[in-house]
Design a protein around this motif. Structure first.
Motif, PDB file in Angstrom:
ATOM      1  N   ASN A 104     -23.064 125.178 -60.337  1.00  0.00           N
ATOM      2  CA  ASN A 104     -21.626 125.152 -60.086  1.00  0.00           C
ATOM      3  C   ASN A 104     -21.218 126.468 -59.445  1.00  0.00           C
ATOM      4  N   ILE A 141     -15.331 131.320 -63.205  1.00  0.00           N
ATOM      5  CA  ILE A 141     -16.737 131.229 -63.607  1.00  0.00           C
ATOM      6  C   ILE A 141     -16.920 131.677 -65.051  1.00  0.00           C
ATOM      7  N   GLN A 185     -15.621 128.921 -67.391  1.00  0.00           N
ATOM      8  CA  GLN A 185     -16.498 127.754 -67.392  1.00  0.00           C
ATOM      9  C   GLN A 185     -17.816 128.055 -68.111  1.00  0.00           C
ATOM     10  N   GLN A 186     -18.346 129.257 -67.924  1.00  0.00           N
ATOM     11  CA  GLN A 186     -19.574 129.644 -68.627  1.00  0.00           C
ATOM     12  C   GLN A 186     -19.357 129.622 -70.136  1.00  0.00           C
ATOM     13  N   TRP A 244     -23.628 128.613 -63.653  1.00  0.00           N
ATOM     14  CA  TRP A 244     -22.363 128.967 -63.008  1.00  0.00           C
ATOM     15  C   TRP A 244     -22.553 130.210 -62.159  1.00  0.00           C
TER      16      TRP A 244
END
Length: 95
Positions: A3, A11, A14-15, A23
């Motif tokens: 991603n 990022i 999301q990580q 990511w």
């Protein structure tokens, strides 16, 4: 699955939420050279929308993004694009 997003903030979030996924902070207009013909699929979720709305050379940036997506796809790979723009607004870039 890899991603990518240009935003370090996105990022990191999301990580934290999906640590099992890969990511990376990266510009979709300049993907890794070693990714050429690497992926079976590329999925764009509203990147076209972002590019069309934010820059003086938005049309050129969309075309560059499409070229990068096609470059990293394996022959016969699939490109999926979600956009809020009408098809005729996006199709002009798929040359």
């Amino acid at each position: 699955m890899i991603n990518v997003d240009l935003s370090t903030v996105v990022i990191r979030k999301q990580q934290a939420q999906f640590p099992e996924q890969d990511w990376r902070v990266m510009d979709v207009l300049h993907l890794e050279e070693e990714w050429t013909n690497r992926f079976d699929a590329v999925i764009d979720k509203s990147m076209v929308d972002t590019l069309l709305c934010g820059h003086a050379d938005s049309n050129g940036n969309v075309l560059r993004m499409f070229r990068e997506a096609l470059r990293v796809l394996r022959p016969g790979g699939t490109f999926v694009c979600w956009s809020l723009h009408k098809m005729h607004e996006v199709k002009v870039h798929a040359a």
